[in-house]
Design a protein around this motif. Structure first.
Motif, PDB file in Angstrom:
ATOM      1  N   ILE A 197       0.856  -1.180   0.000  1.00 49.59           N
ATOM      2  CA  ILE A 197       0.000   0.000   0.000  1.00 49.59           C
ATOM      3  C   ILE A 197       0.893   1.231   0.000  1.00 49.59           C
ATOM      4  O   ILE A 197       1.769   1.375   0.860  1.00 49.59           O
ATOM      5  N   ILE A 198       0.671   2.097  -0.974  1.00 49.10           N
ATOM      6  CA  ILE A 198       1.424   3.353  -1.078  1.00 49.10           C
ATOM      7  C   ILE A 198       0.535   4.458  -0.504  1.00 49.10           C
ATOM      8  O   ILE A 198      -0.631   4.582  -0.879  1.00 49.10           O
ATOM      9  N   VAL A 199       1.101   5.244   0.407  1.00 47.17           N
ATOM     10  CA  VAL A 199       0.368   6.360   1.018  1.00 47.17           C
ATOM     11  C   VAL A 199       1.098   7.664   0.715  1.00 47.17           C
ATOM     12  O   VAL A 199       2.274   7.666   0.338  1.00 47.17           O
ATOM     13  N   GLU A 200       0.395   8.766   0.886  1.00 52.13           N
ATOM     14  CA  GLU A 200       1.011  10.076   0.670  1.00 52.13           C
ATOM     15  C   GLU A 200       2.152  10.293   1.656  1.00 52.13           C
ATOM     16  O   GLU A 200       2.146   9.739   2.756  1.00 52.13           O
ATOM     17  N   SER A 201       3.097  11.122   1.268  1.00 55.70           N
ATOM     18  CA  SER A 201       4.234  11.450   2.126  1.00 55.70           C
ATOM     19  C   SER A 201       3.744  11.988   3.472  1.00 55.70           C
ATOM     20  O   SER A 201       2.783  12.753   3.533  1.00 55.70           O
ATOM     21  N   ASP A 202       4.414  11.582   4.535  1.00 53.42           N
ATOM     22  CA  ASP A 202       4.033  11.987   5.878  1.00 53.42           C
ATOM     23  C   ASP A 202       5.219  12.677   6.548  1.00 53.42           C
ATOM     24  O   ASP A 202       6.278  12.063   6.709  1.00 53.42           O
ATOM     25  N   PRO A 203       5.076  13.930   6.942  1.00 51.21           N
ATOM     26  CA  PRO A 203       6.201  14.640   7.573  1.00 51.21           C
ATOM     27  C   PRO A 203       6.643  14.007   8.890  1.00 51.21           C
ATOM     28  O   PRO A 203       7.743  14.275   9.360  1.00 51.21           O
ATOM     29  N   HIS A 204       5.840  13.131   9.472  1.00 47.04           N
ATOM     30  CA  HIS A 204       6.201  12.469  10.724  1.00 47.04           C
ATOM     31  C   HIS A 204       7.177  11.312  10.523  1.00 47.04           C
ATOM     32  O   HIS A 204       7.725  10.795  11.497  1.00 47.04           O
ATOM     33  N   TRP A 205       7.392  10.896   9.290  1.00 50.90           N
ATOM     34  CA  TRP A 205       8.312   9.776   9.047  1.00 50.90           C
ATOM     35  C   TRP A 205       9.713  10.079   9.571  1.00 50.90           C
ATOM     36  O   TRP A 205      10.368   9.198  10.111  1.00 50.90           O
TER      37      TRP A 205
END
Length: 179
Positions: A5-13
């Motif tokens: 599953i590909i998700v949108e970029s998350d600044p919390h990564w």
């Protein structure tokens, strides 16, 4: 099932990486762990990705690193002893067959290895080339749709692109040597 599953970029990564790198360093100790880097798609701002944080742990010796397996197991990593790629120890945190979603991959390699160099070249090149980030995202989404539950085929589908970026990054570095 271990679906891709590909998700949108998350600044919390990035924060998740820092937290996990701290846990890994505590578990392994400074004597074994020389460096820990954030690699993979979650390390590239703006890039959609599988929500799995990849840690690249650099050690002086993989032979000595064999002693670290139990320390990583104590913080919920599972060691994949049958990893077909030589020169790397691979661990997964969160194993879908046991009812948990993957959250982290840990790649332990020697600092002098090609794996160490190539992963950092790839990450750094994409961080400085937004046009390539967009191309890579399109490829990843296409592969994820086509190979929804086949991680090996998904990864293999990215290989040619990754190798081309590593070659461009090396070329870029080589051109600076002559300036």
């Amino acid at each position: 099932m271990d679906e891709i599953i590909i998700v949108e970029s998350d600044p919390h990564w990035q924060t998740q990486f820092v937290e996990e790198a701290t846990n890994v360093r505590k578990a392994l100790g400074n004597a074994l762990t020389v460096a820990i880097e954030h690699i993979g798609s979650t390390a590239i701002p703006g890039l959609a990705a599988k929500p799995i944080i990849d840690l690249l742990v650099g050690v002086h010796s993989l032979e000595l690193a064999q002693n670290a397996i139990s320390a990583l197991e104590a913080i919920e990593y599972v060691y994949w002893a049958e990893d077909p790629r030589p020169g790397r120890m691979f661990f997964v945190k969160g194993m879908p067959p046991f009812g948990r979603q993957r959250t982290h991959h840990l790649h332990m390699v020697e600092l002098t290895s090609e794996f160490w160099e190539e992963r950092l070249l790839f990450r750094n090149y994409l961080r400085s080339h937004p046009d390539q980030v967009q191309r890579y995202e399109v490829l990843k989404r296409c592969l994820a749709n086509h190979f929804k539950s086949d991680r090996e085929a998904y990864t293999q589908g990215k290989t040619e692109y990754v190798q081309s970026i590593v070659a461009k990054a090396r070329q870029s570095i080589d051109s600076y040597k002559f300036l």
